[in-house]
Design a protein around this motif. Structure first.
Motif, PDB file in Angstrom:
ATOM      1  N   ASN A  99       7.824  38.213  10.003  1.00  0.00           N
ATOM      2  CA  ASN A  99       7.060  39.419   9.437  1.00  0.00           C
ATOM      3  C   ASN A  99       8.058  40.587   9.616  1.00  0.00           C
ATOM      4  O   ASN A  99       7.611  41.682   9.936  1.00  0.00           O
ATOM      5  N   VAL A 100       9.382  40.410   9.622  1.00  0.00           N
ATOM      6  CA  VAL A 100      10.250  41.682   9.593  1.00  0.00           C
ATOM      7  C   VAL A 100       9.962  42.558   8.485  1.00  0.00           C
ATOM      8  O   VAL A 100      10.033  42.256   7.266  1.00  0.00           O
ATOM      9  N   GLN A 101       9.812  43.812   8.840  1.00  0.00           N
ATOM     10  CA  GLN A 101       9.338  44.901   7.851  1.00  0.00           C
ATOM     11  C   GLN A 101      10.069  45.943   8.431  1.00  0.00           C
ATOM     12  O   GLN A 101      10.427  46.655   9.293  1.00  0.00           O
ATOM     13  N   THR A 102      10.426  46.766   7.000  1.00  0.00           N
ATOM     14  CA  THR A 102      11.006  48.140   7.115  1.00  0.00           C
ATOM     15  C   THR A 102      10.281  49.096   6.338  1.00  0.00           C
ATOM     16  O   THR A 102       9.530  48.616   5.279  1.00  0.00           O
ATOM     17  N   GLY A 103      10.413  50.283   6.395  1.00  0.00           N
ATOM     18  CA  GLY A 103       9.687  51.151   5.580  1.00  0.00           C
ATOM     19  C   GLY A 103       8.332  51.437   5.691  1.00  0.00           C
ATOM     20  O   GLY A 103       7.532  52.130   5.021  1.00  0.00           O
ATOM     21  N   ALA A 104       7.531  50.984   6.954  1.00  0.00           N
ATOM     22  CA  ALA A 104       6.375  51.149   7.176  1.00  0.00           C
ATOM     23  C   ALA A 104       5.788  52.582   7.448  1.00  0.00           C
ATOM     24  O   ALA A 104       6.685  53.427   7.848  1.00  0.00           O
ATOM     25  N   SER A 105       4.471  53.038   7.696  1.00  0.00           N
ATOM     26  CA  SER A 105       4.123  54.303   8.077  1.00  0.00           C
ATOM     27  C   SER A 105       2.891  54.177   9.141  1.00  0.00           C
ATOM     28  O   SER A 105       2.306  53.026   9.159  1.00  0.00           O
ATOM     29  N   SER A 106       2.964  55.280   9.793  1.00  0.00           N
ATOM     30  CA  SER A 106       1.716  55.405  10.639  1.00  0.00           C
ATOM     31  C   SER A 106       0.748  56.753  10.686  1.00  0.00           C
ATOM     32  O   SER A 106       1.346  57.622  10.050  1.00  0.00           O
ATOM     33  N   ALA A 107      -0.201  56.618  11.041  1.00  0.00           N
ATOM     34  CA  ALA A 107      -1.081  57.960  11.250  1.00  0.00           C
ATOM     35  C   ALA A 107      -2.217  57.686  12.051  1.00  0.00           C
ATOM     36  O   ALA A 107      -2.962  56.512  11.912  1.00  0.00           O
ATOM     37  N   THR A 108      -2.522  58.426  12.860  1.00  0.00           N
ATOM     38  CA  THR A 108      -3.553  58.276  13.917  1.00  0.00           C
ATOM     39  C   THR A 108      -3.300  57.058  14.839  1.00  0.00           C
ATOM     40  O   THR A 108      -2.492  57.041  15.578  1.00  0.00           O
ATOM     41  N   ASP A 109      -3.897  56.041  14.518  1.00  0.00           N
ATOM     42  CA  ASP A 109      -3.873  54.912  15.465  1.00  0.00           C
ATOM     43  C   ASP A 109      -3.405  53.584  14.565  1.00  0.00           C
ATOM     44  O   ASP A 109      -3.560  52.297  14.840  1.00  0.00           O
ATOM     45  N   THR A 110      -3.045  53.937  13.234  1.00  0.00           N
ATOM     46  CA  THR A 110      -3.001  52.678  12.309  1.00  0.00           C
ATOM     47  C   THR A 110      -1.638  52.731  11.591  1.00  0.00           C
ATOM     48  O   THR A 110      -0.869  53.587  11.303  1.00  0.00           O
ATOM     49  N   VAL A 111      -1.134  51.406  11.555  1.00  0.00           N
ATOM     50  CA  VAL A 111       0.206  51.095  10.903  1.00  0.00           C
ATOM     51  C   VAL A 111      -0.047  50.600   9.673  1.00  0.00           C
ATOM     52  O   VAL A 111      -0.898  49.669   9.444  1.00  0.00           O
ATOM     53  N   THR A 112       0.636  51.316   8.631  1.00  0.00           N
ATOM     54  CA  THR A 112       0.510  50.552   7.170  1.00  0.00           C
ATOM     55  C   THR A 112       1.817  50.305   6.628  1.00  0.00           C
ATOM     56  O   THR A 112       2.942  50.823   6.487  1.00  0.00           O
ATOM     57  N   PRO A 113       2.034  48.791   6.498  1.00  0.00           N
ATOM     58  CA  PRO A 113       3.367  48.227   6.074  1.00  0.00           C
ATOM     59  C   PRO A 113       3.596  48.800   4.550  1.00  0.00           C
ATOM     60  O   PRO A 113       2.673  49.086   3.645  1.00  0.00           O
ATOM     61  N   ALA A 114       4.805  48.608   4.248  1.00  0.00           N
ATOM     62  CA  ALA A 114       5.518  48.896   3.105  1.00  0.00           C
ATOM     63  C   ALA A 114       5.078  47.736   2.049  1.00  0.00           C
ATOM     64  O   ALA A 114       4.880  47.748   1.025  1.00  0.00           O
ATOM     65  N   ALA A 115       4.755  46.295   2.458  1.00  0.00           N
ATOM     66  CA  ALA A 115       4.488  45.241   1.877  1.00  0.00           C
ATOM     67  C   ALA A 115       3.362  44.702   2.780  1.00  0.00           C
ATOM     68  O   ALA A 115       3.073  44.825   3.860  1.00  0.00           O
ATOM     69  N   ALA A 116       2.650  43.392   2.077  1.00  0.00           N
ATOM     70  CA  ALA A 116       1.746  42.858   2.938  1.00  0.00           C
ATOM     71  C   ALA A 116       2.248  42.060   4.043  1.00  0.00           C
ATOM     72  O   ALA A 116       3.498  41.471   4.116  1.00  0.00           O
ATOM     73  N   HIS A 117       1.502  41.996   5.045  1.00  0.00           N
ATOM     74  CA  HIS A 117       1.949  41.263   6.301  1.00  0.00           C
ATOM     75  C   HIS A 117       0.878  39.973   6.491  1.00  0.00           C
ATOM     76  O   HIS A 117       0.061  39.951   5.832  1.00  0.00           O
ATOM     77  N   SER A 118       1.227  39.172   7.443  1.00  0.00           N
ATOM     78  CA  SER A 118       0.434  38.110   7.863  1.00  0.00           C
ATOM     79  C   SER A 118       0.099  37.826   9.227  1.00  0.00           C
ATOM     80  O   SER A 118      -0.060  37.087  10.020  1.00  0.00           O
ATOM     81  N   PHE A 119      -0.078  39.288   9.819  1.00  0.00           N
ATOM     82  CA  PHE A 119      -0.331  39.192  11.610  1.00  0.00           C
ATOM     83  C   PHE A 119      -1.674  38.896  11.469  1.00  0.00           C
ATOM     84  O   PHE A 119      -2.725  39.022  10.974  1.00  0.00           O
ATOM     85  N   ALA A 120      -2.223  38.472  12.860  1.00  0.00           N
ATOM     86  CA  ALA A 120      -3.485  38.178  13.309  1.00  0.00           C
ATOM     87  C   ALA A 120      -3.435  38.840  14.592  1.00  0.00           C
ATOM     88  O   ALA A 120      -2.483  39.158  15.204  1.00  0.00           O
ATOM     89  N   ALA A 121      -4.932  39.132  15.110  1.00  0.00           N
ATOM     90  CA  ALA A 121      -5.100  39.760  16.415  1.00  0.00           C
ATOM     91  C   ALA A 121      -4.365  39.135  17.434  1.00  0.00           C
ATOM     92  O   ALA A 121      -4.457  37.707  17.619  1.00  0.00           O
ATOM     93  N   GLY A 122      -3.764  39.842  18.182  1.00  0.00           N
ATOM     94  CA  GLY A 122      -3.075  39.160  19.525  1.00  0.00           C
ATOM     95  C   GLY A 122      -1.594  38.751  19.470  1.00  0.00           C
ATOM     96  O   GLY A 122      -0.807  38.659  20.301  1.00  0.00           O
ATOM     97  N   ASP A 123      -1.048  38.766  17.958  1.00  0.00           N
ATOM     98  CA  ASP A 123       0.072  38.448  17.754  1.00  0.00           C
ATOM     99  C   ASP A 123       1.095  39.332  18.454  1.00  0.00           C
ATOM    100  O   ASP A 123       1.069  40.783  18.575  1.00  0.00           O
ATOM    101  N   PRO A 124       2.135  38.981  19.181  1.00  0.00           N
ATOM    102  CA  PRO A 124       3.188  39.999  19.707  1.00  0.00           C
ATOM    103  C   PRO A 124       4.055  40.667  18.655  1.00  0.00           C
ATOM    104  O   PRO A 124       4.497  40.255  17.609  1.00  0.00           O
ATOM    105  N   ILE A 125       4.348  41.924  18.759  1.00  0.00           N
ATOM    106  CA  ILE A 125       5.063  42.739  17.772  1.00  0.00           C
ATOM    107  C   ILE A 125       6.101  43.700  18.459  1.00  0.00           C
ATOM    108  O   ILE A 125       6.057  44.298  19.657  1.00  0.00           O
TER     109      ILE A 125
END
Length: 408
Positions: free
Chosen positions: A179-205
């Protein structure tokens, strides 16, 4: 336990009896190994540079007998820059606190006097506080030399920041993360990727760049808190699929990058392949080559070489570099030291040519490169500041490497 954010007085700095123990590690392995706060290079500008060059690719000549001289070919030099960042701390201690050397009787019942093992170990409060401030600055320098984000401001509205090794190394980067990603953005408490991700709750990042986001740090481990399909997620500091609180990341920020850590067990082949990449690009040829690791990857290296060599203890005691004990492991490219540094990210292994690293100090005329000086007298206290401007010279980034995204 947090420190005080103002003047030290008899109320917020009470005396105690007995031996004094530190709750926080004060070692600075990387900084100490390359010169510390008392060794290194000096500059007369906030920015400093060094040069690199390369030679033509090797080949077998096919020059004819009696031929005229070939077309001239000069080698072009390139410059590399970094910047000195400001390290400044203030210490303020009241006259009353400096005069108070005994242990006061409790002001409320029960009036029980604690009998310590000896007297209070801090006799001169101002000197002791200055000593701790120096340790904190050394720790900040060590941290910046590893994780520093390069910033050359155009006005005094932003701070100068030195480029650390993790950001400097671009050629020899081996990323085992998913899930290597660049160009993501954040606002308040949320990260928005530049492309779709496949994370699940609890995954380390692990974040590799955080932009202007707050409460997250490059190289630290975070965990996915909640997932909104494949278009956004939140992070927390505690592991597990439940519990914890989503971190507040501040106002809108761009240019975040991150990766998910590996689940595969580290082997000597993974390590040797990364080392080979550095060696092929000219690194590890002189001085003292080292792995820079945190505690988790130190254990992973020991386990990998123990399994490969069939030895219970594959790592041997090496030498001391700048007062830092450095163990060594035998690789296909010679002995490489293991520099254990708590500021290095837990999911990665640094491969460094120490002979190319040095702290660079900006000299303040009449004061020096790192100094303590009294501040203006305005009340019944002694106020001093510690000041230094320090940057990292890292030589050729091709002589270093990083293996990241490893299992934690």
């Amino acid at each position: 336990m947090s420190g005080i954010a103002a003047m030290g007085t008899t109320f917020n700095l009470p005396n105690y009896n007995g031996e004094l123990f530190s709750l926080t590690p004060a070692t600075t392995p990387l900084l100490s190994a390359i010169g510390g706060l008392t060794g290194g290079l000096q500059t007369d500008s906030t920015q400093f540079e060094w040069q690199t060059y390369d030679l033509a690719s090797r080949s077998q000549p096919s020059t004819l007998e009696g031929a005229t001289a070939p077309t001239a070919e000069g080698r072009v030099r390139a410059n590399v820059r970094n910047i000195c960042q400001i390290h400044q701390k203030k210490v303020s201690v009241s006259y009353s606190k400096q005069a108070s050397k005994g242990v006061s009787t409790p002001s409320a019942a029960p009036y029980v006097s604690a009998s310590g093992l000896g007297a209070t170990p801090v006799i001169t409060e101002l000197d002791w506080q200055v000593e701790q401030a120096i340790k904190e600055i050394a720790g900040d320098v060590n941290y910046s030399f590893i994780r520093g984000h390069y910033n050359v401001p155009t006005t005094n509205a932003a701070a100068r920041q030195t480029k650390g090794l993790l950001e400097a190394i671009t050629t020899n980067v081996t990323d085992k993360g998913a899930n290597v990603q660049t160009g993501a953005s954040s606002a308040t408490d949320t990260v928005t990727p530049a492309a779709a991700h496949s994370f699940a709750a609890g995954d380390p990042i692990v974040f590799d760049a955080v932009g202007a986001a707050t409460n997250i740090t490059v190289g630290e481990i975070y965990y996915i808190y909640s997932v909104s399909t494949t278009v956004s997620f939140k992070v927390k500091t505690t592991s597990g699929t439940s519990g914890g609180t989503a971190l507040t990341l501040g106002t809108s920020s761009a240019n975040l990058s991150y990766h998910q850590v590996w689940t595969t067990t580290l082997t000597t082949d993974h390590i040797e392949t990364a080392v080979q990449g550095v060696w092929d690009n000219g690194g590890l040829r002189g001085g003292v080559p080292v792995f820079i690791v945190n505690s988790r990857q130190k254990r992973a290296i020991s386990a990998a070489y123990a399994t490969s060599y069939g030895k219970a203890v594959p790592v041997v005691q090496g030498e001391r570099i700048g007062g830092v004990a450095v163990d060594t492991v035998l690789t296909d490219f010679g002995q490489i030291g293991i520099l254990l540094d708590s500021d290095w990210p837990k999911d990665s292994i640094g491969i460094a040519s120490l002979d190319q690293l040095a702290p660079v100090f900006f000299n303040t005329p009449g004061k020096g490169v790192f100094f303590e000086e009294p501040l203006a007298k305005v009340g019944a206290s002694d106020d001093v500041q510690l000041y230094g401007e320090i940057g990292l010279k890292y030589g050729s980034e091709r002589s270093h490497g990083v293996l990241r995204g490893l299992a934690i």
